[in-house]
Every structure is written in C-alpha cells, then in structure tokens.
Design a protein around this motif. Sequence first.
Motif, short mmCIF file in Angstrom:
data_model
loop_
_atom_site.label_atom_id
_atom_site.label_comp_id
_atom_site.label_asym_id
_atom_site.label_seq_id
_atom_site.Cartn_x
_atom_site.Cartn_y
_atom_site.Cartn_z
N ASP A 22 0.87 -1.17 0.00
CA ASP A 22 0.00 0.00 0.00
C ASP A 22 0.91 1.22 0.00
OD1 ASP A 22 -1.77 2.08 0.45
OD2 ASP A 22 -2.91 1.01 1.99
N GLU A 23 1.03 1.85 -1.13
CA GLU A 23 1.98 2.96 -1.29
C GLU A 23 1.57 4.20 -0.50
OE1 GLU A 23 2.21 3.33 -5.55
OE2 GLU A 23 2.97 1.28 -5.75
N ARG A 24 0.30 4.29 -0.08
CA ARG A 24 -0.14 5.44 0.71
C ARG A 24 0.55 5.50 2.06
NH1 ARG A 24 -6.47 4.90 1.32
NH2 ARG A 24 -5.60 3.03 2.24
N ASN A 25 0.65 4.34 2.70
CA ASN A 25 1.17 4.33 4.07
C ASN A 25 2.40 3.44 4.25
OD1 ASN A 25 0.11 1.75 4.05
ND2 ASN A 25 -1.74 2.32 5.17
N GLY A 26 2.85 2.81 3.19
CA GLY A 26 4.05 1.99 3.25
C GLY A 26 3.85 0.61 3.86
N GLU A 27 2.61 0.25 4.18
CA GLU A 27 2.35 -1.07 4.74
C GLU A 27 2.38 -2.12 3.63
OE1 GLU A 27 -1.31 -1.03 6.89
OE2 GLU A 27 -0.49 0.22 8.49
N TYR A 28 2.82 -3.30 3.98
CA TYR A 28 2.81 -4.37 3.00
C TYR A 28 2.37 -5.68 3.63
CZ TYR A 28 7.27 -5.96 4.88
OH TYR A 28 8.26 -6.43 5.70
N TRP A 29 1.89 -6.58 2.79
CA TRP A 29 1.39 -7.88 3.21
C TRP A 29 2.11 -8.93 2.37
CZ3 TRP A 29 -1.20 -3.46 3.11
CH2 TRP A 29 -1.98 -3.13 4.21
N GLN A 30 2.49 -10.01 3.01
CA GLN A 30 3.12 -11.13 2.32
C GLN A 30 2.07 -12.21 2.14
OE1 GLN A 30 6.50 -11.71 1.27
NE2 GLN A 30 5.60 -13.51 0.34
N LEU A 31 1.78 -12.57 0.91
CA LEU A 31 0.86 -13.66 0.62
C LEU A 31 1.66 -14.91 0.30
CD1 LEU A 31 -1.61 -11.83 -1.80
CD2 LEU A 31 -1.83 -12.13 0.67
#
Length: 85
Positions: A22-31
């Motif tokens: 999520d480029e808005r807040n820098g959060e990422y998820w690993q699937l």
Amino acid sequence: MSLRLRPGVSTADTEYGTVVLDERNGEYWQLNATGALVVRLLLDGRTLGQAAAAVAEEFDVTAERALDDATALLDRLRAAGLVVS
C-alpha cells in the motif's frame, strides 16, 4: 466478481509468494503461494468459487476449506482497503 487493486496498491512476486504494498502508508502484506494464487485469479476475472476450486486442485485441501480460506483472504484485503470490486 470483478476485482481490482485500489490505486496506489502494487504487487510483486517473490520466491515465497506475493508481496502487496500500500503505497499510501508503506504497509505491505506477504501472501503465501495459496493466497497469491487466489489474488491472481481474482484479478484475472475469475470468481471466488473458481479461485477456490483452483486452490483445492493445486494444494491438498478440500474445496470447502479452500473456499473458506479464499473468502477470509478477500475479506481481509477489502478491510485493509487494498482491493475494490
């Protein structure tokens, strides 16, 4: 169901699955590989049932379990604001 990533969300394949950023807040998820397959199929226009059937065929899970897990993943992606239908 037509699913797409919200603007500002990107994905990258890795050797372990797929990363969603999520480029808005820098959060990422690993699937993991299973989640990556579900998301890829949904983004390609498949239904949730079709994605779950593909998971059941590819991995050693029942169709019911695959559908439950795919539904839970989609619910989490929606709650995080990463996808829109």
